[in-house]
Design a protein around this motif. Structure first.
Motif, PDB file in Angstrom:
ATOM      1  N   ASN A 145      -6.585  13.629 -13.314  1.00 11.19           N
ATOM      2  CA  ASN A 145      -5.624  13.515 -14.381  1.00 11.19           C
ATOM      3  C   ASN A 145      -5.147  11.908 -14.435  1.00 11.19           C
ATOM      4  OD1 ASN A 145      -5.410  15.942 -14.960  1.00 11.19           O
ATOM      5  ND2 ASN A 145      -3.947  16.784 -13.572  1.00 11.19           N
ATOM      6  N   CYS A 146      -5.078  11.095 -13.560  1.00  9.39           N
ATOM      7  CA  CYS A 146      -4.540   9.868 -13.685  1.00  9.39           C
ATOM      8  C   CYS A 146      -5.532   8.938 -14.419  1.00  9.39           C
ATOM      9  CB  CYS A 146      -4.620   9.208 -12.275  1.00  9.39           C
ATOM     10  SG  CYS A 146      -3.091   9.620 -11.331  1.00  9.39           S
ATOM     11  N   ASP A 147      -6.890   9.366 -14.248  1.00  9.51           N
ATOM     12  CA  ASP A 147      -7.752   8.603 -14.932  1.00  9.51           C
ATOM     13  C   ASP A 147      -7.942   9.222 -16.404  1.00  9.51           C
ATOM     14  OD1 ASP A 147      -9.023   7.528 -12.826  1.00  9.51           O
ATOM     15  OD2 ASP A 147     -10.570   9.009 -12.581  1.00  9.51           O
ATOM     16  N   LYS A 148      -7.512  10.270 -16.847  1.00  8.87           N
ATOM     17  CA  LYS A 148      -7.260  10.694 -18.254  1.00  8.87           C
ATOM     18  C   LYS A 148      -6.261  10.208 -18.737  1.00  8.87           C
ATOM     19  CE  LYS A 148     -10.433  14.017 -18.981  1.00  8.87           C
ATOM     20  NZ  LYS A 148     -11.577  14.141 -19.963  1.00  8.87           N
ATOM     21  N   ALA A 149      -5.184   9.865 -18.134  1.00  3.36           N
ATOM     22  CA  ALA A 149      -3.928   9.308 -18.591  1.00  3.36           C
ATOM     23  C   ALA A 149      -4.437   7.747 -19.028  1.00  3.36           C
ATOM     24  CB  ALA A 149      -2.772   9.235 -17.430  1.00  3.36           C
TER      25      ALA A 149
END
Length: 232
Positions: A145-149
């Motif tokens: 999710n951090c990578d997506k953000a």
């Protein structure tokens, strides 16, 4: 839900906001904007307010529960820790549902909306909701999710180069992106450099801002100033 005309949905969304019925406000706003080829600033604001407040309540609740969990762990109160863990799971599930609903809504809008300001706003908002999830995730899910953000903040940043440095949507994007680097990625130097650059560029162009931008841009620039004072 009953069928309403656009004016009725706008009215009901505002009433739901005043009554702090944000979960219902989300549905009114979704019915209002899905399938449109453009969004007004008023519609953008309603979309943002509905999801931000619905998710914000859950984020606040999780922070409170986590603080109590730390306190009870220090006191070695095992039974309370079990109760809090179950309650936390319920609220975390609600938060994830709302974040995923926001992301799905944004994806649907991105299929039809081509205006640059709106696309920057939507990609920035999409990044925000991945950020909110990774704040409370663990392990590989948190990393994903951090990578997506980061991916969607970067995409919004690339598109925002078509906007003025003092455009409030561009400034709001850079504000949130810098917070992401500071609070989530723990890359404090990157966060400060990004915030300082956006602040300096926005301040330089402020005198050239049109009247509709000036007040909001000034408020965001003050938030940059406040963050930089805390971070440096």
């Amino acid at each position: 839900m009953m069928d309403f005309h656009k004016e009725e949905l706008l009215y009901l969304a505002r009433i739901a906001e005043q009554g702090e019925r944000y979960d219902e406000m989300i549905q009114f706003v979704k019915d209002l904007i899905i399938g449109q080829t453009d969004m007004s600033s008023q519609e953008r604001n309603l979309l943002s307010v509905a999801f931000k407040n619905a998710v914000g309540k859950r984020r606040s609740s999780l922070r409170i529960i986590d603080n109590y969990s730390i306190r009870d762990e220090k006191k070695n109160i095992a039974t309370k820790k079990i109760y809090l863990s179950k309650y936390r799971m319920q609220i975390d599930t609600e938060l994830k549902f709302l974040c995923n609903d926001a992301i799905e809504t944004i994806n649907n809008l991105l299929e039809t909306i081509e205006d640059v300001e709106n696309r920057v706003f939507l990609f920035k908002m999409k990044a925000d909701y991945y950020r909110y999830m990774c704040e409370y995730d663990r392990g590989e899910i948190k990393d994903a999710n951090c990578d997506k953000a980061q991916e969607y903040y970067e995409k919004a940043t690339e598109i925002s180069k078509q906007l003025s440095e003092v455009n409030p949507i561009r400034l709001g994007l850079m504000l949130n992106f810098s917070v992401f680097y500071y609070e989530v990625k723990n890359e404090k130097d990157t966060a400060c450099d990004m915030a300082r650059k956006a602040f300096d560029e926005g301040l330089t162009e402020l005198d050239n801002a049109n009247e509709s931008y000036y007040k909001e841009a000034t408020m965001i620039l003050q938030l940059f100033r406040d963050n930089l004072s805390l971070w440096t």
